[in-house]
Design a protein around this motif. Sequence first.
Motif, PDB file in Angstrom:
ATOM      1  N   VAL A  25       0.785  -1.407  -0.116  1.00 36.13           N
ATOM      2  CA  VAL A  25      -0.039   0.044   0.020  1.00 36.13           C
ATOM      3  C   VAL A  25       0.816   1.196   0.074  1.00 36.13           C
ATOM      4  O   VAL A  25       0.350   2.297  -0.738  1.00 36.13           O
ATOM      5  CB  VAL A  25      -0.881   0.004   1.302  1.00 36.13           C
ATOM      6  CG1 VAL A  25      -1.817   1.333   1.336  1.00 36.13           C
ATOM      7  CG2 VAL A  25      -1.919  -1.112   1.179  1.00 36.13           C
ATOM      8  N   ARG A  26       1.936   1.560   0.864  1.00 45.39           N
ATOM      9  CA  ARG A  26       2.756   2.467   0.767  1.00 45.39           C
ATOM     10  C   ARG A  26       3.559   2.620  -0.383  1.00 45.39           C
ATOM     11  O   ARG A  26       3.654   3.807  -0.845  1.00 45.39           O
ATOM     12  CB  ARG A  26       3.763   2.371   1.932  1.00 45.39           C
ATOM     13  CG  ARG A  26       3.537   2.409   3.514  1.00 45.39           C
ATOM     14  CD  ARG A  26       4.467   1.895   4.431  1.00 45.39           C
ATOM     15  NE  ARG A  26       5.563   2.744   4.334  1.00 45.39           N
ATOM     16  CZ  ARG A  26       6.858   2.550   4.535  1.00 45.39           C
ATOM     17  NH1 ARG A  26       7.109   1.382   5.104  1.00 45.39           N
ATOM     18  NH2 ARG A  26       7.845   3.493   4.256  1.00 45.39           N
ATOM     19  N   ILE A  27       3.926   1.772  -1.050  1.00 42.30           N
ATOM     20  CA  ILE A  27       4.523   1.859  -2.405  1.00 42.30           C
ATOM     21  C   ILE A  27       3.657   2.213  -3.313  1.00 42.30           C
ATOM     22  O   ILE A  27       3.929   3.320  -4.231  1.00 42.30           O
ATOM     23  CB  ILE A  27       5.104   0.440  -2.769  1.00 42.30           C
ATOM     24  CG1 ILE A  27       6.114   0.014  -1.973  1.00 42.30           C
ATOM     25  CG2 ILE A  27       5.410   0.658  -4.203  1.00 42.30           C
ATOM     26  CD1 ILE A  27       6.441  -1.488  -2.028  1.00 42.30           C
ATOM     27  N   HIS A  28       2.348   1.858  -3.377  1.00 40.77           N
ATOM     28  CA  HIS A  28       1.493   2.368  -4.469  1.00 40.77           C
ATOM     29  C   HIS A  28       1.301   3.878  -3.968  1.00 40.77           C
ATOM     30  O   HIS A  28       0.972   4.851  -5.186  1.00 40.77           O
ATOM     31  CB  HIS A  28       0.090   1.609  -4.267  1.00 40.77           C
ATOM     32  CG  HIS A  28       0.372   0.036  -5.070  1.00 40.77           C
ATOM     33  ND1 HIS A  28       0.756   0.061  -6.228  1.00 40.77           N
ATOM     34  CD2 HIS A  28      -0.193  -1.145  -4.449  1.00 40.77           C
ATOM     35  CE1 HIS A  28       0.982  -1.277  -6.573  1.00 40.77           C
ATOM     36  NE2 HIS A  28       0.091  -1.991  -5.505  1.00 40.77           N
ATOM     37  N   LEU A  29       0.884   4.266  -2.882  1.00 44.04           N
ATOM     38  CA  LEU A  29       0.635   5.553  -2.513  1.00 44.04           C
ATOM     39  C   LEU A  29       1.926   6.555  -2.921  1.00 44.04           C
ATOM     40  O   LEU A  29       1.697   7.705  -3.609  1.00 44.04           O
ATOM     41  CB  LEU A  29       0.565   5.793  -1.146  1.00 44.04           C
ATOM     42  CG  LEU A  29      -0.904   5.426  -0.426  1.00 44.04           C
ATOM     43  CD1 LEU A  29      -0.708   5.372   0.751  1.00 44.04           C
ATOM     44  CD2 LEU A  29      -2.095   5.765  -1.287  1.00 44.04           C
ATOM     45  N   ALA A  30       3.125   5.948  -2.636  1.00 43.52           N
ATOM     46  CA  ALA A  30       4.320   6.731  -3.171  1.00 43.52           C
ATOM     47  C   ALA A  30       4.499   6.970  -4.477  1.00 43.52           C
ATOM     48  O   ALA A  30       5.016   7.990  -5.282  1.00 43.52           O
ATOM     49  CB  ALA A  30       5.524   6.028  -2.446  1.00 43.52           C
ATOM     50  N   HIS A  55      -7.381  -0.946  -3.692  1.00 43.81           N
ATOM     51  CA  HIS A  55      -7.360  -2.295  -4.070  1.00 43.81           C
ATOM     52  C   HIS A  55      -6.513  -3.379  -3.075  1.00 43.81           C
ATOM     53  O   HIS A  55      -7.036  -4.115  -2.879  1.00 43.81           O
ATOM     54  CB  HIS A  55      -7.050  -2.411  -5.532  1.00 43.81           C
ATOM     55  CG  HIS A  55      -7.079  -4.014  -5.996  1.00 43.81           C
ATOM     56  ND1 HIS A  55      -8.208  -4.701  -6.224  1.00 43.81           N
ATOM     57  CD2 HIS A  55      -6.147  -4.968  -6.412  1.00 43.81           C
ATOM     58  CE1 HIS A  55      -8.245  -5.785  -6.740  1.00 43.81           C
ATOM     59  NE2 HIS A  55      -7.036  -6.118  -6.903  1.00 43.81           N
ATOM     60  N   ALA A  56      -5.464  -3.061  -2.939  1.00 44.33           N
ATOM     61  CA  ALA A  56      -4.034  -3.781  -2.165  1.00 44.33           C
ATOM     62  C   ALA A  56      -5.095  -3.938  -0.862  1.00 44.33           C
ATOM     63  O   ALA A  56      -4.992  -4.888  -0.044  1.00 44.33           O
ATOM     64  CB  ALA A  56      -2.972  -3.421  -2.383  1.00 44.33           C
ATOM     65  N   PHE A  57      -5.384  -2.811  -0.336  1.00 45.84           N
ATOM     66  CA  PHE A  57      -6.231  -2.559   1.119  1.00 45.84           C
ATOM     67  C   PHE A  57      -6.999  -3.713   1.219  1.00 45.84           C
ATOM     68  O   PHE A  57      -7.175  -4.626   2.116  1.00 45.84           O
ATOM     69  CB  PHE A  57      -6.462  -1.391   1.529  1.00 45.84           C
ATOM     70  CG  PHE A  57      -7.253  -1.284   2.579  1.00 45.84           C
ATOM     71  CD1 PHE A  57      -6.571  -1.284   3.875  1.00 45.84           C
ATOM     72  CD2 PHE A  57      -8.629  -1.218   2.888  1.00 45.84           C
ATOM     73  CE1 PHE A  57      -7.055  -1.050   5.049  1.00 45.84           C
ATOM     74  CE2 PHE A  57      -9.323  -1.311   3.937  1.00 45.84           C
ATOM     75  CZ  PHE A  57      -8.649  -1.218   5.211  1.00 45.84           C
ATOM     76  N   TYR A  58      -8.157  -3.620   0.146  1.00 46.07           N
ATOM     77  CA  TYR A  58      -9.273  -4.328   0.375  1.00 46.07           C
ATOM     78  C   TYR A  58      -9.025  -5.850  -0.055  1.00 46.07           C
ATOM     79  O   TYR A  58      -9.716  -6.500   0.588  1.00 46.07           O
ATOM     80  CB  TYR A  58     -10.216  -3.885  -0.772  1.00 46.07           C
ATOM     81  CG  TYR A  58     -11.083  -2.691  -0.170  1.00 46.07           C
ATOM     82  CD1 TYR A  58     -12.021  -2.971   1.272  1.00 46.07           C
ATOM     83  CD2 TYR A  58     -10.956  -1.421  -0.436  1.00 46.07           C
ATOM     84  CE1 TYR A  58     -12.557  -1.638   1.545  1.00 46.07           C
ATOM     85  CE2 TYR A  58     -11.605  -0.255   0.032  1.00 46.07           C
ATOM     86  CZ  TYR A  58     -12.500  -0.531   1.030  1.00 46.07           C
ATOM     87  OH  TYR A  58     -13.115   0.489   1.659  1.00 46.07           O
ATOM     88  N   ALA A 113      -2.802   0.850  12.019  1.00 46.52           N
ATOM     89  CA  ALA A 113      -1.539   1.252  11.294  1.00 46.52           C
ATOM     90  C   ALA A 113      -2.116   1.068   9.731  1.00 46.52           C
ATOM     91  O   ALA A 113      -1.760   1.905   9.279  1.00 46.52           O
ATOM     92  CB  ALA A 113      -0.554   0.537  11.926  1.00 46.52           C
ATOM     93  N   MET A 114      -2.835  -0.019   9.406  1.00 46.97           N
ATOM     94  CA  MET A 114      -2.869  -0.378   8.014  1.00 46.97           C
ATOM     95  C   MET A 114      -3.864   0.616   7.498  1.00 46.97           C
ATOM     96  O   MET A 114      -3.664   1.146   6.649  1.00 46.97           O
ATOM     97  CB  MET A 114      -3.441  -1.947   7.844  1.00 46.97           C
ATOM     98  CG  MET A 114      -3.599  -2.234   6.623  1.00 46.97           C
ATOM     99  SD  MET A 114      -2.119  -2.483   5.664  1.00 46.97           S
ATOM    100  CE  MET A 114      -3.052  -3.416   4.060  1.00 46.97           C
ATOM    101  N   THR A 115      -4.902   0.734   8.438  1.00 45.28           N
ATOM    102  CA  THR A 115      -6.139   1.568   7.947  1.00 45.28           C
ATOM    103  C   THR A 115      -5.703   2.951   7.819  1.00 45.28           C
ATOM    104  O   THR A 115      -6.177   3.895   6.829  1.00 45.28           O
ATOM    105  CB  THR A 115      -7.325   1.505   8.812  1.00 45.28           C
ATOM    106  OG1 THR A 115      -7.459  -0.008   8.978  1.00 45.28           O
ATOM    107  CG2 THR A 115      -8.557   2.166   8.465  1.00 45.28           C
ATOM    108  N   ALA A 116      -4.744   3.327   8.625  1.00 46.32           N
ATOM    109  CA  ALA A 116      -4.225   4.950   8.916  1.00 46.32           C
ATOM    110  C   ALA A 116      -3.515   5.150   7.573  1.00 46.32           C
ATOM    111  O   ALA A 116      -3.565   6.496   7.014  1.00 46.32           O
ATOM    112  CB  ALA A 116      -3.301   5.119  10.057  1.00 46.32           C
ATOM    113  N   LEU A 117      -3.015   4.352   6.829  1.00 45.88           N
ATOM    114  CA  LEU A 117      -2.203   4.633   5.734  1.00 45.88           C
ATOM    115  C   LEU A 117      -3.155   5.233   4.416  1.00 45.88           C
ATOM    116  O   LEU A 117      -2.841   6.080   3.597  1.00 45.88           O
ATOM    117  CB  LEU A 117      -1.620   3.342   5.011  1.00 45.88           C
ATOM    118  CG  LEU A 117      -0.533   2.737   5.847  1.00 45.88           C
ATOM    119  CD1 LEU A 117       0.159   1.378   5.243  1.00 45.88           C
ATOM    120  CD2 LEU A 117       0.851   3.695   5.789  1.00 45.88           C
ATOM    121  N   LEU A 118      -4.425   4.911   4.669  1.00 41.64           N
ATOM    122  CA  LEU A 118      -5.486   5.259   3.680  1.00 41.64           C
ATOM    123  C   LEU A 118      -6.420   5.935   3.971  1.00 41.64           C
ATOM    124  O   LEU A 118      -7.506   6.271   3.552  1.00 41.64           O
ATOM    125  CB  LEU A 118      -5.981   4.096   2.868  1.00 41.64           C
ATOM    126  CG  LEU A 118      -5.045   3.066   2.010  1.00 41.64           C
ATOM    127  CD1 LEU A 118      -5.634   1.810   1.681  1.00 41.64           C
ATOM    128  CD2 LEU A 118      -4.735   4.000   0.809  1.00 41.64           C
TER     129      LEU A 118
END
Length: 271
Positions: free
Chosen positions: A200-205, A214-217, A234-239
């Motif tokens: 998720v972090r890589i896609h956001l970057a 998509h990766a999150f869900y 922590a995972m949810t906070a990314l998005l």
Amino acid sequence: MAAGPSMPTAGDRLDAPIRLHLLGGFRLLHGASPVVVPRGLQRVLALVGLRPGATRSHLAGLLWSDAPEERALSSLRTALWRLRQDPYCPLRTSGDTVRLGPTVQVDVDALVGTAARVRDGDSSDSTATALATGRHDLLPGWYEDWVLAERERLRQLRLHMLEQLADHHLTAGRHGEALEAALEALAAEPLRETPHRLVVRIHLAEGNAFEAVHAFYVYRDLLRRELRLEPSAAMTALLDDTLRPIRQASRDQHGVPRVAQRPASPGRTFM
């Protein structure tokens, strides 16, 4: 213990390199030729390869844990004697300790060394080498307690190595290599959250909001289906910023009232 009959050995010198493979299954190679080792003696070589410099009593206790100490030590002496009858034997004894010869190459050592270099930020190993190292489990099909403990230790070591590698690449802006390492860790342990979080972090970057969501869900659905759990805070906070409008739309769809508008000024009427 003898050279494998399926491969020529006449050209192999006694001083040819010896390689002990324990990841993905037991294999002992002398030069390019496999060396056939009976299963009982494989256990001795494998344990010595994993516990370099172990004492005889320690080895005997692990290999023959159900036997009295004297019988276990006697069984170890017999196994060591049988191994020494073969000119390809890679074992060396010094007093009460048993170890492999100094030139014997063990694939487990390569995994441990690569993980240490990744941890220290050393980029001398290529990403492809780090991804391939330790891809197979230690001695699959072996169920002794000492094998199970070491198998899990090496599995965790590789997972952390891949995650650290992905994080290093992400910090350096090498998103493609970061994603490759994160996906390799994800394939090794699909329910582990850390590699999913890295993806998720890589896609956001990269600015790929759709890929991140998509990766999150995908991970959330997997976690619900397999463990009936939710992703961590922590995972949810990314998005949070990306998912806020999606959550709002979902609440509206299910009839949750919208936030009330600011009331009209006193004295003002509406027709």
